[in-house]
Design a protein around this motif. Sequence first.
Motif, PDB file in Angstrom:
ATOM      1  N   PRO A   1      50.764 -23.184 -28.805  1.00  0.00           N
ATOM      2  CA  PRO A   1      51.022 -22.416 -30.039  1.00  0.00           C
ATOM      3  C   PRO A   1      52.123 -23.007 -30.921  1.00  0.00           C
ATOM      4  CG  PRO A   1      50.757 -20.929 -28.172  1.00  0.00           C
ATOM      5  CD  PRO A   1      50.788 -22.316 -27.609  1.00  0.00           C
ATOM      6  N   LYS A   2      53.120 -23.639 -30.294  1.00  0.00           N
ATOM      7  CA  LYS A   2      54.199 -24.235 -31.094  1.00  0.00           C
ATOM      8  C   LYS A   2      53.670 -25.344 -32.002  1.00  0.00           C
ATOM      9  CE  LYS A   2      58.015 -23.359 -27.866  1.00  0.00           C
ATOM     10  NZ  LYS A   2      59.087 -23.995 -27.036  1.00  0.00           N
ATOM     11  N   VAL A   3      52.718 -26.130 -31.510  1.00  0.00           N
ATOM     12  CA  VAL A   3      52.145 -27.216 -32.313  1.00  0.00           C
ATOM     13  C   VAL A   3      51.404 -26.647 -33.521  1.00  0.00           C
ATOM     14  CG1 VAL A   3      50.473 -29.105 -32.314  1.00  0.00           C
ATOM     15  CG2 VAL A   3      51.983 -28.780 -30.345  1.00  0.00           C
ATOM     16  N   TRP A   4      50.610 -25.606 -33.321  1.00  0.00           N
ATOM     17  CA  TRP A   4      49.884 -25.003 -34.440  1.00  0.00           C
ATOM     18  C   TRP A   4      50.841 -24.367 -35.436  1.00  0.00           C
ATOM     19  CZ3 TRP A   4      45.259 -26.641 -35.146  1.00  0.00           C
ATOM     20  CH2 TRP A   4      44.452 -27.000 -34.058  1.00  0.00           C
ATOM     21  N   THR A   5      51.933 -23.797 -34.946  1.00  0.00           N
ATOM     22  CA  THR A   5      52.956 -23.244 -35.850  1.00  0.00           C
ATOM     23  C   THR A   5      53.580 -24.348 -36.692  1.00  0.00           C
ATOM     24  OG1 THR A   5      53.468 -21.508 -34.235  1.00  0.00           O
ATOM     25  CG2 THR A   5      55.101 -21.918 -35.958  1.00  0.00           C
ATOM     26  N   ALA A   6      53.883 -25.479 -36.049  1.00  0.00           N
ATOM     27  CA  ALA A   6      54.462 -26.615 -36.777  1.00  0.00           C
ATOM     28  C   ALA A   6      53.484 -27.138 -37.822  1.00  0.00           C
ATOM     29  CB  ALA A   6      54.832 -27.724 -35.791  1.00  0.00           C
ATOM     30  N   MET A   7      52.199 -27.197 -37.487  1.00  0.00           N
ATOM     31  CA  MET A   7      51.207 -27.686 -38.445  1.00  0.00           C
ATOM     32  C   MET A   7      51.047 -26.723 -39.622  1.00  0.00           C
ATOM     33  SD  MET A   7      48.273 -29.590 -36.177  1.00  0.00           S
ATOM     34  CE  MET A   7      47.955 -28.241 -35.039  1.00  0.00           C
ATOM     35  N   PHE A   8      51.184 -25.432 -39.362  1.00  0.00           N
ATOM     36  CA  PHE A   8      51.142 -24.450 -40.447  1.00  0.00           C
ATOM     37  C   PHE A   8      52.317 -24.662 -41.405  1.00  0.00           C
ATOM     38  CE2 PHE A   8      52.319 -20.181 -42.065  1.00  0.00           C
ATOM     39  CZ  PHE A   8      51.171 -19.925 -42.804  1.00  0.00           C
ATOM     40  N   LEU A   9      53.481 -24.946 -40.829  1.00  0.00           N
ATOM     41  CA  LEU A   9      54.661 -25.243 -41.665  1.00  0.00           C
ATOM     42  C   LEU A   9      54.448 -26.516 -42.481  1.00  0.00           C
ATOM     43  CD1 LEU A   9      57.542 -24.459 -39.110  1.00  0.00           C
ATOM     44  CD2 LEU A   9      56.699 -23.006 -40.963  1.00  0.00           C
ATOM     45  N   MET A  10      53.769 -27.505 -41.897  1.00  0.00           N
ATOM     46  CA  MET A  10      53.475 -28.747 -42.621  1.00  0.00           C
ATOM     47  C   MET A  10      52.583 -28.484 -43.831  1.00  0.00           C
ATOM     48  SD  MET A  10      52.755 -31.419 -39.515  1.00  0.00           S
ATOM     49  CE  MET A  10      54.052 -32.003 -38.443  1.00  0.00           C
ATOM     50  N   ILE A  11      51.588 -27.625 -43.647  1.00  0.00           N
ATOM     51  CA  ILE A  11      50.683 -27.299 -44.755  1.00  0.00           C
ATOM     52  C   ILE A  11      51.456 -26.634 -45.889  1.00  0.00           C
ATOM     53  CG2 ILE A  11      48.698 -25.882 -45.445  1.00  0.00           C
ATOM     54  CD1 ILE A  11      47.589 -26.280 -42.621  1.00  0.00           C
ATOM     55  N   ILE A  12      52.330 -25.701 -45.538  1.00  0.00           N
ATOM     56  CA  ILE A  12      53.139 -25.015 -46.552  1.00  0.00           C
ATOM     57  C   ILE A  12      54.009 -26.007 -47.316  1.00  0.00           C
ATOM     58  CG2 ILE A  12      55.006 -23.355 -46.893  1.00  0.00           C
ATOM     59  CD1 ILE A  12      53.907 -21.763 -44.556  1.00  0.00           C
ATOM     60  N   SER A  13      54.658 -26.920 -46.589  1.00  0.00           N
ATOM     61  CA  SER A  13      55.543 -27.897 -47.239  1.00  0.00           C
ATOM     62  C   SER A  13      54.761 -28.841 -48.136  1.00  0.00           C
ATOM     63  CB  SER A  13      56.316 -28.677 -46.181  1.00  0.00           C
ATOM     64  OG  SER A  13      55.446 -29.502 -45.425  1.00  0.00           O
ATOM     65  N   ALA A  14      53.561 -29.264 -47.716  1.00  0.00           N
ATOM     66  CA  ALA A  14      52.755 -30.188 -48.516  1.00  0.00           C
ATOM     67  C   ALA A  14      52.288 -29.520 -49.809  1.00  0.00           C
ATOM     68  CB  ALA A  14      51.560 -30.669 -47.710  1.00  0.00           C
ATOM     69  N   VAL A  15      51.833 -28.279 -49.705  1.00  0.00           N
ATOM     70  CA  VAL A  15      51.355 -27.561 -50.892  1.00  0.00           C
ATOM     71  C   VAL A  15      52.505 -27.264 -51.848  1.00  0.00           C
ATOM     72  CG1 VAL A  15      50.294 -25.418 -51.708  1.00  0.00           C
ATOM     73  CG2 VAL A  15      49.390 -26.559 -49.671  1.00  0.00           C
ATOM     74  N   SER A  16      53.606 -26.763 -51.299  1.00  0.00           N
ATOM     75  CA  SER A  16      54.758 -26.442 -52.149  1.00  0.00           C
ATOM     76  C   SER A  16      55.361 -27.697 -52.766  1.00  0.00           C
ATOM     77  CB  SER A  16      55.820 -25.686 -51.349  1.00  0.00           C
ATOM     78  OG  SER A  16      56.302 -26.486 -50.278  1.00  0.00           O
ATOM     79  N   GLY A  17      55.348 -28.791 -52.006  1.00  0.00           N
ATOM     80  CA  GLY A  17      55.861 -30.046 -52.543  1.00  0.00           C
ATOM     81  C   GLY A  17      55.016 -30.575 -53.688  1.00  0.00           C
ATOM     82  N   GLY A  18      53.700 -30.471 -53.550  1.00  0.00           N
ATOM     83  CA  GLY A  18      52.819 -30.918 -54.626  1.00  0.00           C
ATOM     84  C   GLY A  18      52.950 -30.074 -55.871  1.00  0.00           C
ATOM     85  N   VAL A  19      53.091 -28.764 -55.686  1.00  0.00           N
ATOM     86  CA  VAL A  19      53.206 -27.853 -56.827  1.00  0.00           C
ATOM     87  C   VAL A  19      54.505 -28.087 -57.585  1.00  0.00           C
ATOM     88  CG1 VAL A  19      53.449 -25.412 -57.472  1.00  0.00           C
ATOM     89  CG2 VAL A  19      51.719 -26.100 -55.796  1.00  0.00           C
ATOM     90  N   THR A  20      55.577 -28.344 -56.866  1.00  0.00           N
ATOM     91  CA  THR A  20      56.897 -28.510 -57.499  1.00  0.00           C
ATOM     92  C   THR A  20      57.233 -29.966 -57.840  1.00  0.00           C
ATOM     93  OG1 THR A  20      57.942 -28.654 -55.317  1.00  0.00           O
ATOM     94  CG2 THR A  20      57.792 -26.465 -56.325  1.00  0.00           C
ATOM     95  N   ASP A  21      56.295 -30.885 -57.612  1.00  0.00           N
ATOM     96  CA  ASP A  21      56.545 -32.309 -57.874  1.00  0.00           C
ATOM     97  C   ASP A  21      56.563 -32.560 -59.381  1.00  0.00           C
ATOM     98  OD1 ASP A  21      56.845 -35.018 -57.776  1.00  0.00           O
ATOM     99  OD2 ASP A  21      54.914 -35.441 -56.834  1.00  0.00           O
ATOM    100  N   LEU A  22      57.720 -32.981 -59.888  1.00  0.00           N
ATOM    101  CA  LEU A  22      57.853 -33.233 -61.322  1.00  0.00           C
ATOM    102  C   LEU A  22      57.112 -34.498 -61.761  1.00  0.00           C
ATOM    103  CD1 LEU A  22      61.645 -32.359 -61.825  1.00  0.00           C
ATOM    104  CD2 LEU A  22      59.644 -30.893 -62.192  1.00  0.00           C
ATOM    105  N   SER A  23      56.868 -35.395 -60.839  1.00  0.00           N
ATOM    106  CA  SER A  23      56.159 -36.641 -61.162  1.00  0.00           C
ATOM    107  C   SER A  23      54.761 -36.626 -60.559  1.00  0.00           C
ATOM    108  CB  SER A  23      56.959 -37.844 -60.667  1.00  0.00           C
ATOM    109  OG  SER A  23      57.167 -37.743 -59.263  1.00  0.00           O
TER     110      SER A  23
END
Length: 399
Positions: free
Chosen positions: A220-242
């Motif tokens: 379960p810890k691995v799936w939790t970490a992967m869920f956090l990765m998805i959130i960071s990737a989406v939020s990073g793309g949305v807030t990427d100024l370039s």
Amino acid sequence: MSSDFKLDIVTQHDPEEPGLSTTINSKLSLDEKATTVHTIFNGIHEQGKLSINNFATNAERRALNDRFLKANKAAVDDNVSFHVNGEEKHRLHGSANKKSGPLISGTAYCISSCSMIMLNKVVLSGFNFNAGISLMFYQNFISTLVVVLLALSGRISVEKLNWRLVRVWIPVNVIFIGMLVSGMYSLKYINIAMVTILKNVTNILTAIGELYLFRKRQNPKVWTAMFLMIISAVSGGVTDLSFDGVGYAWQIINCVLTASYSLTLRWVMDEAKKSTKSGSLNEVSMVLLNNLLSLPFAIILIFLFGEWDYVMHANVVKLPVFWVVATASGLLGLSISFTSMWFLHQTGPTTYSLIGSLNKIPVSIAGILVFKVPLSVSNLFSILFGLFAGVFFARAKIS
């Protein structure tokens, strides 16, 4: 009487003159007696001297033997002490090497990895070089040349290539080429920090592939970490100024191909080992296979995408510094293979995986500072959150 008789027998010279003989014998008998006694005493005296001399000689001999034994004992003690000291120094030296080995190899691996990404970004964005396939061809050519020279000099050992091994390896190599080319183009359009965060998607795709292809379940810890990765990737793309749609598309393709490469390599490895004489395939042989087999495919792609005409007329290829940076990036690409094997040998898969995740942090920071990437607070938070998710993922895989 017996003494006289003996003396007479010894001193008789003329038996024909008995009278004179008797007189002489009487005189000689007394003289001989005296002489004999004197001789006996002299013999006893000489024997005494000899005994004394022998005693002195024996004493001297014993003294010499004692000195020799003491000298031998001292020499043996010195040799033993020297041997023990040598072994102690060797043990201490080996212990120091064992302690410093992981630190040196880990530092070399991190420096090679960071430098490789930075130099590729310099070539593609700094020099505005628009021929990623050509750059990949040149880097792989440099890597192939170095590996072949090292193998010919006996510094490294590689498996002897045969057509059966090549046929088995071609599917892996095609994916490998696509992975490199897509990585080149994504790095050209996206900043290094976002490329690092988006690469976390590869871990998610690999875990899903392992679940369906190899029935490997994650905790379960691995799936939790992967869920956090998805959130960071989406939020990073949305807030990427370039933000660049082309670059993000190339990076998504790169994540798919990288995960496919890992899964296909695991599937092909057993068959590839059967195609070698030794029944095994080390990582150096895999490096040679990937780089060597990619060259003919890269030439075809260069002409297919029209890069040949661009390279022949581009002004940037006339700059000596461009070739220095491109050559250095090729050598660093090869050094990553060797330093990663060295680091993995010095530590283990657990430490190697964790350090690989931690290594993304200095790469991201260096990319932001060197290339002066415009950042918002939300984008910076997304990047840091993504780096934390990557480290958490590595820790979860360990447990």
